[in-house]
Design a protein around this motif. Structure first.
Motif, PDB file in Angstrom:
ATOM      1  N   ASP A  21       0.851  -1.180   0.000  1.00 57.60           N
ATOM      2  CA  ASP A  21       0.000   0.000   0.000  1.00 57.60           C
ATOM      3  C   ASP A  21       0.896   1.242   0.000  1.00 57.60           C
ATOM      4  OD1 ASP A  21      -2.227   1.632   0.135  1.00 57.60           O
ATOM      5  OD2 ASP A  21      -3.066   0.699   1.930  1.00 57.60           O
ATOM      6  N   LYS A  22       0.281   2.394  -0.016  1.00 52.18           N
ATOM      7  CA  LYS A  22       1.010   3.669  -0.005  1.00 52.18           C
ATOM      8  C   LYS A  22       1.727   3.873   1.334  1.00 52.18           C
ATOM      9  CE  LYS A  22      -3.178   5.906   1.598  1.00 52.18           C
ATOM     10  NZ  LYS A  22      -3.891   4.618   1.670  1.00 52.18           N
ATOM     11  N   LYS A  24       1.634   6.783   3.426  1.00 50.20           N
ATOM     12  CA  LYS A  24       0.826   7.999   3.419  1.00 50.20           C
ATOM     13  C   LYS A  24       1.670   9.226   3.726  1.00 50.20           C
ATOM     14  CE  LYS A  24      -3.772   9.544   4.743  1.00 50.20           C
ATOM     15  NZ  LYS A  24      -5.028   9.152   5.398  1.00 50.20           N
ATOM     16  N   THR A  28       3.109   7.090  -3.060  1.00 47.37           N
ATOM     17  CA  THR A  28       1.936   6.321  -3.469  1.00 47.37           C
ATOM     18  C   THR A  28       2.301   4.848  -3.514  1.00 47.37           C
ATOM     19  OG1 THR A  28       2.448   6.403  -5.832  1.00 47.37           O
ATOM     20  CG2 THR A  28       1.203   8.268  -4.903  1.00 47.37           C
ATOM     21  N   ALA A  55      -4.615  -1.492  -2.252  1.00 52.75           N
ATOM     22  CA  ALA A  55      -5.292  -0.533  -1.385  1.00 52.75           C
ATOM     23  C   ALA A  55      -6.432  -1.255  -0.703  1.00 52.75           C
ATOM     24  CB  ALA A  55      -5.815   0.653  -2.200  1.00 52.75           C
ATOM     25  N   ASP A  59      -8.249   6.094   0.398  1.00 53.08           N
ATOM     26  CA  ASP A  59      -7.600   6.884  -0.634  1.00 53.08           C
ATOM     27  C   ASP A  59      -6.446   6.096  -1.252  1.00 53.08           C
ATOM     28  OD1 ASP A  59      -6.752   7.390   2.095  1.00 53.08           O
ATOM     29  OD2 ASP A  59      -5.237   8.720   1.298  1.00 53.08           O
ATOM     30  N   GLY A  60      -6.343   6.180  -2.560  1.00 51.27           N
ATOM     31  CA  GLY A  60      -5.359   5.405  -3.305  1.00 51.27           C
ATOM     32  C   GLY A  60      -5.946   4.186  -3.985  1.00 51.27           C
TER      33      GLY A  60
END
Length: 388
Positions: A21-22, A24, A28, A55, A59-60
């Motif tokens: 995942d990102k 944060k 990204t 994700a 968000d993302g």
């Protein structure tokens, strides 16, 4: 680095799957995969690396879908304060991935601005309507990172529902006005919704109201004071009561269902108005992104996110990746900015070893600012430990 088991030696890893995942505020999910790949190849240039940014519905999520081959569609919709913004959804073969944060997320607010009582999900409804216009037959509705606590009333209004006060006028936007609601009419909802499978994808299983409800648990993150939380909680309870008069007992049943409190109660709006089914976001997204076939090709899986902590274990992307990989008998290691889990917890989650950026650069501020180059150094260490 933390190790959940004794490291093997002599294994020749043939194919690495990077499913992270990102980070944060720093990278990204796509950038994480790029940096890890670059670091691995610096030490082990012949190793095959497959990237599958992931994700969990927050968000993302649209970016992860686009990276997996979905087509990006942009549309102008209302932001949480009513101003027009450009939001995106992803579409492939009749399946749309819609991320409510694209329209109604905290990132859509001006820096330093919160609007806990007035922020609306109207733009999320417009985004869903755009997906319908594009021919979606299945909609994966990822919710998280919202600026809103309106129970999805704005979203439903954008799709044709009517929420009126005692004078027959539409109630103002935002959860702070729900106490003025006198009648709710869902009969005008877009008829196309009846023929579409809507999946509510979230890592949050909170009910709509109460001590574990959306306002109490997540309202303060959106700038809500204790008084605001009380107003929002009462407003959402009133919203559910008015809907019960309109559509019957299922409105009350959905209010206590898992996921109703997701993203300021937009989960409730999706359940009660869109006929959505709730599934953990990472499970849905792994299915949609084609994680299963990619996992079958891999001999080592690298996952991760910005902070590996207790929240990670409750439905976040790395935990979902690790669970699926463990079930398939694949070894999993993780990268992160900071690590706040003990080796025992990592082992139970199926993560064998973790490489935090803070092992390379103890200064957290520098880790955030220079996450990319530091992550490449971390990946070099992974290659030395596992790929040579």
């Amino acid at each position: 680095m933390a190790d959940a088991a004794v490291n093997r030696t002599g294994d020749q890893i043939q194919r690495v799957l990077v499913a992270a995942d990102k980070f944060k505020g720093s990278l990204t999910a796509v950038q994480v995969a790029e940096r890890v790949t670059a670091g691995l190849h610096r030490i082990a240039p012949r190793v095959e690396v497959e990237s599958l940014p992931v994700a969990d519905g927050g968000d993302g999520t649209v970016a992860a879908a686009v990276a997996a081959g979905f087509e990006r569609h942009e549309v102008r919709v209302a932001g949480p304060l009513g101003d027009e913004v450009t939001a995106a959804f992803a579409l492939r073969d009749g399946t749309a991935v819609v991320e409510m944060a694209e329209a109604s997320g905290l990132q859509r607010l001006p820096a330093g601005t919160f609007a806990p009582l007035t922020a609306s999900t109207y733009g999320s409804g417009e985004l869903l309507r755009a997906a319908l216009d594009a021919g979606a037959r299945t909609i994966v509705f990822g919710v998280g990172g919202s600026a809103t606590t309106d129970g999805g009333a704005g979203m439903l209004a954008a799709l044709g529902a009517r929420f009126l006060d005692e004078n027959g006028e539409p109630v103002p936007p935002g959860g702070g006005s729900l106490g003025e609601l006198a009648t709710a009419d869902l009969t005008g909802l877009d008829p196309r919704l009846a023929g579409v499978d809507v999946v509510l994808a979230s890592d949050v299983d909170n009910p709509l109201t109460g001590p574990k409800g959306a306002p109490a648990v997540y309202g303060p993150q959106k700038g809500a004071s204790p008084d605001d939380v009380a107003v929002l909680d009462a407003g959402l309870a009133h919203f559910a009561a008015i809907l019960e008069k309109s559509i019957g007992s299922r409105a009350a049943e959905y209010a206590v269902a898992p996921g109703a409190g997701a993203a300021g109660g937009i989960g409730y709006g999706a359940l009660v108005g869109l006929g959505a089914s709730f599934r953990p976001g990472i499970e849905v997204m792994l299915d949609v992104l084609g994680f299963g076939p990619a996992l079958s090709r891999a001999t080592l899986v690298i996952t991760g996110e910005g902070s590996l902590d207790e929240q990670t274990l409750h439905g976040k992307a790395p935990a979902g990746v690790a669970a699926a990989a463990r079930a398939a008998g694949k070894e999993v290691i993780a990268v992160c900015g900071r690590l706040a889990l003990a080796p025992e917890a990592l082992g139970r989650a199926g993560i064998r070893r973790v490489y935090p950026l803070t092992d390379v650069e103890p200064d957290v501020g520098r880790c955030i600012a220079d996450a990319g180059p530091i992550l490449e150094q971390v990946a070099e260490q992974i290659a030395q430990d596992f790929l040579t």
